[in-house]
Design an enzyme around this catalytic site. Sequence first.
Site: not given
Length: 311
Positions: A10-11, A47, A71-73, A112, A136
């Site tokens: 991820g980023q 996971d 995360a689930y993004t 977020t 989300y």
Amino acid sequence: MTVLVFGHSGQVATELRRQAGARDSASGPVSTLARNRVRTLRRDHADLSDPAACAAAIHAHAPRAVINAAAYTAVDAAEGEEARATVINAHAPAAMARACAALDIPFVHISTDYVFDGTGTEARTPADRPAPQNAYGRSKLAGEEAVRQAMAGRGARYAILRTSWVFSAHGANFVKTMLRLSDCRDRLSVVGDQIGGPTSARAIAAACLEIAEQLMDAPGKSGLYHFSGAPDVSWHGFAAAIYAAAGRQVRVDAIPTAEYPTPAARPLNSRLDCSLSTQVFGLTRPDWRRELTHILPSLLPPILTELESPA
Ligand code: NDP
């Protein structure tokens, strides 16, 4: 001693990996934690659909600190699979928090701006009431509450860091989408009434490491914080700045959110008041214009020098 990071490709996780070594002088001070070994966990190592496996990974590595950058993004897809998003964004972080509390090590969890409803024009503080408008955002808010609950009464060291509009040279993000679109379009319509702070993954990674380090000596700093790039801007303004910095000739028209419907509603006001993280951790809002100029060279095709050009 290892800093254990959930997430690998991820980023923010990628930037945490990069910062495990020395940082360049333009990136600010190198934290002690950054000089420690950073161990990132891929999905096949831990996971987040399996919260118990996440806790087990923490106990197995016995790290010095844990940062959750996974995360689930997929904001729109979450509308159709909120239960799965909630396991990944809430149940797994709760299990991580409990494991960190048991080992008495700092836990930094990223959240977020989408926990807010986006009304008004004032920057939201950590004390403001969240009211997410999409699945989300609800799953991320559930994560914040679960982490706080897991830490409550244990004198644990933790920080929940809300950020916004993440961009970097890798992964999927707005900067890369705009550059890709400019390869085939010379005119675009971009939403102009959503305002927020674009935040580089590099700056978030550095902030997480700094926070984890300070929590080691000062558990009393535990809590909820905001950290986003400055100055606040609309997506339209951000797109125009990207093209100006990249030297691309693209006309960008501002449209209202109502003209760009998406499965998940987005907050119009994503401004975050970051003064608490400045006051407590000494973090300053990173200027996204400067961060943008750092990543653009790696995203743009190399300019041929005279020497390399065909005669
Ligand atoms: P990315 O979407 O770039 O990366 C998400 C990471 O989570 C990936 O490494 C992915 O692994 C991992 N992941 C997803 N599902 C699982 C799973 N079931 N098990 C293990 N790993 C999983 O996220 P960002 O770096 O952009 O975001 C970092 C944090 O910042 C997140 O908490 C996000 O909610 C928050 N945030 C992000 C914003 C944004 O604009 N992107 C805005 C505000 C907050 P894999 O590579 O295997 O898919």
